[in-house]
Enzyme design. Sequence first.
Site, PDB file in Angstrom:
ATOM      1  N   HIS A 138     -43.547   2.751 -52.455  1.00  0.00           N
ATOM      2  CA  HIS A 138     -44.597   3.096 -51.507  1.00  0.00           C
ATOM      3  C   HIS A 138     -45.505   4.087 -52.234  1.00  0.00           C
ATOM      4  CE1 HIS A 138     -42.573   1.715 -47.638  1.00  0.00           C
ATOM      5  NE2 HIS A 138     -41.592   1.628 -48.531  1.00  0.00           N
ATOM      6  N   LYS A 219     -46.054  -8.548 -49.659  1.00  0.00           N
ATOM      7  CA  LYS A 219     -44.948  -7.939 -48.939  1.00  0.00           C
ATOM      8  C   LYS A 219     -45.014  -8.295 -47.454  1.00  0.00           C
ATOM      9  CE  LYS A 219     -41.549  -5.265 -47.736  1.00  0.00           C
ATOM     10  NZ  LYS A 219     -41.608  -3.799 -47.820  1.00  0.00           N
ATOM     11  N   HIS A 221     -43.465  -7.258 -44.016  1.00  0.00           N
ATOM     12  CA  HIS A 221     -42.769  -6.097 -43.454  1.00  0.00           C
ATOM     13  C   HIS A 221     -42.752  -6.188 -41.938  1.00  0.00           C
ATOM     14  CE1 HIS A 221     -41.571  -2.006 -42.550  1.00  0.00           C
ATOM     15  NE2 HIS A 221     -41.358  -1.789 -43.836  1.00  0.00           N
ATOM     16  N   HIS A 274     -33.814  -4.101 -49.603  1.00  0.00           N
ATOM     17  CA  HIS A 274     -32.707  -3.375 -48.958  1.00  0.00           C
ATOM     18  C   HIS A 274     -31.848  -4.316 -48.116  1.00  0.00           C
ATOM     19  CE1 HIS A 274     -35.955  -3.205 -46.065  1.00  0.00           C
ATOM     20  NE2 HIS A 274     -36.549  -2.232 -46.722  1.00  0.00           N
ATOM     21  N   HIS A 322     -40.654   5.344 -40.143  1.00  0.00           N
ATOM     22  CA  HIS A 322     -41.202   4.246 -39.345  1.00  0.00           C
ATOM     23  C   HIS A 322     -41.941   4.732 -38.103  1.00  0.00           C
ATOM     24  CE1 HIS A 322     -39.728   1.084 -41.879  1.00  0.00           C
ATOM     25  NE2 HIS A 322     -38.628   1.797 -42.030  1.00  0.00           N
TER      26      HIS A 322
END
Length: 569
Positions: A138, A219, A221, A274, A322
């Site tokens: 990030h 990505k 997400h 992850h 988050h």
Amino acid sequence: MPTKIPRNDYAAMYGPTTGDRVRLADTDLIIEVERDLTTYGEEVKFGGGKVIRDGMGQSQVTRAQCAVDTVITNALIVDHSGIYKADVGLKDGRIHKIGKAGNPDTQPNVDIIIGPGTEAIAGEGRILTAGGFDAHIHFICPQQIEDSLHSGITTMLGGGTGPAHGTLATTCTPGPWHIGRMLQSLDAFPMNFGLSCKGNASQPEALVEMVSAGACAMKLHEDWGTTPGAIDCCLSVADEMDVQVMIHTDTLNESGFVENTLAAIGDRTIHAFHTEGAGGGHAPDIMKVVGYENILPSSTNPTMPYTVNTLEEHLDMLMVCHHLDKSIPEDVAFAESRIRKETIAAEDILHDMGAFSVMASDSQAMGRVGEVIIRTWQTADKMKKQRGRLAEETGDNDNARVMRYIAKYTINPALVHGMSREIGSIEEGKRADLVLWSPAFFGVKPEMSLIGGTIVMAQMGDPNASIPTPQPVYSRPMFGAFGRAVERSAVLFVSEAAQAAGIGDQLGLAKDTLAVKSTRDIRKSDMIHNSFRPDIHVDPETYDVRANGELLTCEPATDLPLAQRYFMY
């Protein structure tokens, strides 16, 4: 006439040779030198009264006549390909030759020519590895880059625009404008970079636009909505444009369960972030994807290895990362659903089995950017202590385990992201992105890092001292980290579409751009030393994890190597 010297004396003078064993820092991991490409009695070494002198180990050969720019002498190479000793010659920022260095006019078997224009780096008693690759970044703040570089990383891939809230949670640089600004910013740093754009869209046009603007990966997400439709659209664009897709799946199972995600993926290649689940993903059974040939699983480092402190720190980390609110019960329930000691414990074992293929950080978003390498070796040490020797080991050493673990942050992420022809291993022709370590500090504090053959970081003492070694000695940026040297040493990885369109000229980039290639036909079986595909079952009530019917569990560590002993200040 030939003479013999004691093995200890030889190791002290020229470094360990075939059959010698070396402990890695304060771990229980022992490596053994498998072979030695130098020639006994003809070793080259720099210094007063030593070999690399005019007419002795140094020839009259010019650079144009194939003398190398730099020679690293008598290094112990630790690589996915083996653990062996050799001289390494560098030229034009690449690994020119691995073998025996010297003067061909006075010495036999020389394949690395030392000339008057050759610099020498003493590798005796040192370990040489490929630079590390952190594939889960990030880009929240530029200071991450320095911490990463000083830990032994030379390539970073991820997304972001700074501390915007989208970046705090997701590794996405959204839109051509942001991609352009980030590439221009990353031009300034002594590090190789690649950017991932947002992959969450149900129509392809915006994704094509971002990949064409310079993103080398996409990505998906959950915070942007990883629905089956978005997954299918993103992978379709990836297949068309030859870039990798990374996925953070739907923790809440709102748009489907893991089976629905697998159906949306089909047989297409994808990099699963992850994969244990604490960092995000279908609760509680995202881990079952490690058994699929087209899914390339990685871990982020906050859960690695499992310790007595792991669970306690994760809840607060998750709430911050988050953008959750502790006063909202649903937000707390969301966070708690991701933190499971059973799957975290199983993650250690699956890494040791070679079922998880890659290790990365998740920098400042539930991961520590400077600890990818440290935590990889802490996990390897914990697993040796808890599980014993690997069945693949031969001899009184841990070579197989060491090669398995070093592949997780070097060659395997390079393979996953289409960069392995340039980086990821110590091979002739690849970029000279290299890290030199003292065995006592292996995995913790590099002695020296090179990017494109230029020294960018090294342990250095007081600059005002009469010699380089007086305290305080710590890692400092070197000449390769400044000025125009940065531009000529490090590179930016982009898509083939961006490369063909001349993205470097469009944006006025000083660094060279390199296109990623062959990302769509990589499979789990291509993951070096980490291709095991067990059938995983996670009990939905107890969260117990079984691989091919075997319960996977281990105790949390109460203490670790490579920790406070090395960071007293």
